[in-house]
Design an enzyme around this catalytic site. Structure first.
Site: not given
Ligand code: GLT
Ligand code: MN
Ligand code: MN
Length: 393
Positions: A60, A63, A94, A187, A189, A223, A226, A251, A261, A263, A293
């Site tokens: 980002h 970041d 990316m 992306e 969500k 992702e 998501h 992702d 979420d 991750d 991710d």
């Molecule tokens: C954030 C989010 C991710 C996205 C990123 C890109 S940032 O952490 O949870 O799923 O891919 O903006």
């Molecule tokens: Mn993501």
């Molecule tokens: Mn996520």
């Protein structure tokens, strides 16, 4: 399993594994607790990921460059980062914009009701695109973390879609004007951090893309977590994206259904689904980054972060080996063949409509009772896959 690296599941840059700076850089903070470790700096991330076999990172804008950095500070940070990339043979595959952390985006960025916020979001994204281009990123991701509502009285859902479209169209023109070699990946969500997010699924974005001025420049970045949050089959979502030529980025992580979420480390929850995903990516010839991710458990300290990173890549490589075993498994392949009835003549009929073909098809003596006698042996097939994954085949 011919070479040592394959046997040991040690990746090389040819595997194209990438990590977001915010993933291994995660501090362990969550909505209920403070940080539990000191996050590595971007330069440290590059230095630590390279020997693990990663291909690159994603970033980002913030970041790397603090949101209020002066031009001179920005240039120094970027220069140091580029030196680290060069020294360690890593790439930035990316880039993306942070349109969610700052209070200015509390009610959305491109979809905000405030024209000044929308203008600022465009300005910040153009600068993010410039930064991405400077770092060599060919993919630019849009994750609309704040593009949503808790209170639907606040805006007409159609206006949100129109505003988002205007922004993406504008930014496509910007990339073309700058002659950047860059494509966009959207992306989806379903929720979090907003109560509801616009474009909740990859499918929603696949529909939206066709309404853009330059649909060829825009694809998706699905992702795992998501789609799982929405209770959907990730393998199917990615399949549709691939079939449409729209899988520009991915992702990889993991996620229990029906949770916040999470991750989680790739493959740490849904081994079977992730096996089918890896099978799809490998068999389709997808040649983009395999981007993680995810973030390490909050209970890990500084060194555990690298166990997490190694684990993501190892699991992918192990699943890839299982894919090869699936392809070479004569019993599995036999059950699959038996479950399919090919009929080139019939198939040719259904492929292209003419009024004559339609008439022929309507008159065809197709006996549904006879047809239904043929049964696929999917119980056997699924058990074979389970045994393959459990390591007894
Ligand atoms: C954030 C989010 C991710 C996205 C990123 C890109 S940032 O952490 O949870 O799923 O891919 O903006
Ligand atoms: Mn993501
Ligand atoms: Mn996520």
């Amino acid at each position: 399993m011919s070479t040592k690296s394959q046997r040991d599941y040690v990746p090389t840059s040819a595997d194209r594994f990438t990590f977001g700076l915010w993933t291994v850089g995660n501090s362990g903070a969550d909505p209920f607790g403070t940080r539990t470790r000191v996050p590595p700096t971007p330069v440290e991330i590059v230095r630590r990921l390279a020997p693990l076999g990663a291909y690159g990172v994603s970033v980002h804008d913030n970041d790397l460059v603090p949101i209020d950095a002066t031009v001179a500070e920005r240039d120094r940070v970027v220069r140091e980062f580029q030196t680290a990339l060069r020294d360690h043979g890593m790439v930035v595959a990316m880039a993306t914009t942070n349109l969610f952390t700052d209070p200015v985006f509390a009610d959305g960025a491109f979809t905000s009701n405030d024209a000044q916020v929308r203008a600022y979001a465009l300005q910040k994204t153009m600068r993010g695109i410039d930064l991405g281009a400077e770092l060599g990123a060919k993919i630019f991701v849009f994750w609309g973390g704040r593009e949503g509502t808790e209170c639907d009285a606040s805006k007409d859902a159609r206006d949100a879609v129109r505003r988002f479209r205007e922004a993406v169209n504008f930014l496509c023109e910007y990339v073309r004007h700058q002659r950047y070699e860059m494509r966009f990946a959207l992306e989806a969500k379903p929720n979090e951090p907003r109560g509801d997010l616009y474009f909740p699924t990859t499918g929603a974005y696949l529909g939206f893309i066709q309404t853009l001025d330059h649909p060829e420049m825009v694809g998706v970045n699905p992702e795992v977590a998501h789609e799982h949050m929405a209770g959907l089959n990730f393998y199917h979502a990615v399949g549709q994206a691939l079939e449409a030529g729209k899988l520009f980025h991915i992702d990889l992580n993991d996620q229990l259904f029906g949770r916040y979420d999470q991750d989680l480390r790739f493959g740490s929850v849904s081994l079977k689904s992730m096996f089918y995903l890896v099978k799809l990516l490998e068999e389709s010839g997808y040649d983009g980054p395999r981007h993680f991710d995810a973030h390490p458990y909050r209970s890990e300290a500084e060194e555990g972060v690298w166990d997490f990173a190694r684990g993501c890549m190892r699991t992918y490589l192990i699943l890839r080996e299982k894919v090869r075993a699936f392809q070479a498994d004569t019993e599995i392949q036999m059950v699959l063949r038996e479950a399919t009835r090919d009929d080139p003549g019939l198939e040719a009929l259904g492929r292209r409509f003419t009024p004559e073909v339609a008439e022929r098809l309507k008159r065809l003596p197709l006996d549904r009772i006879e047809i239904a006698k043929r049964r696929p042996h999917y119980e056997r097939l699924d058990q074979l896959v389970v045994e393959l994954l459990l390591g007894v085949r």
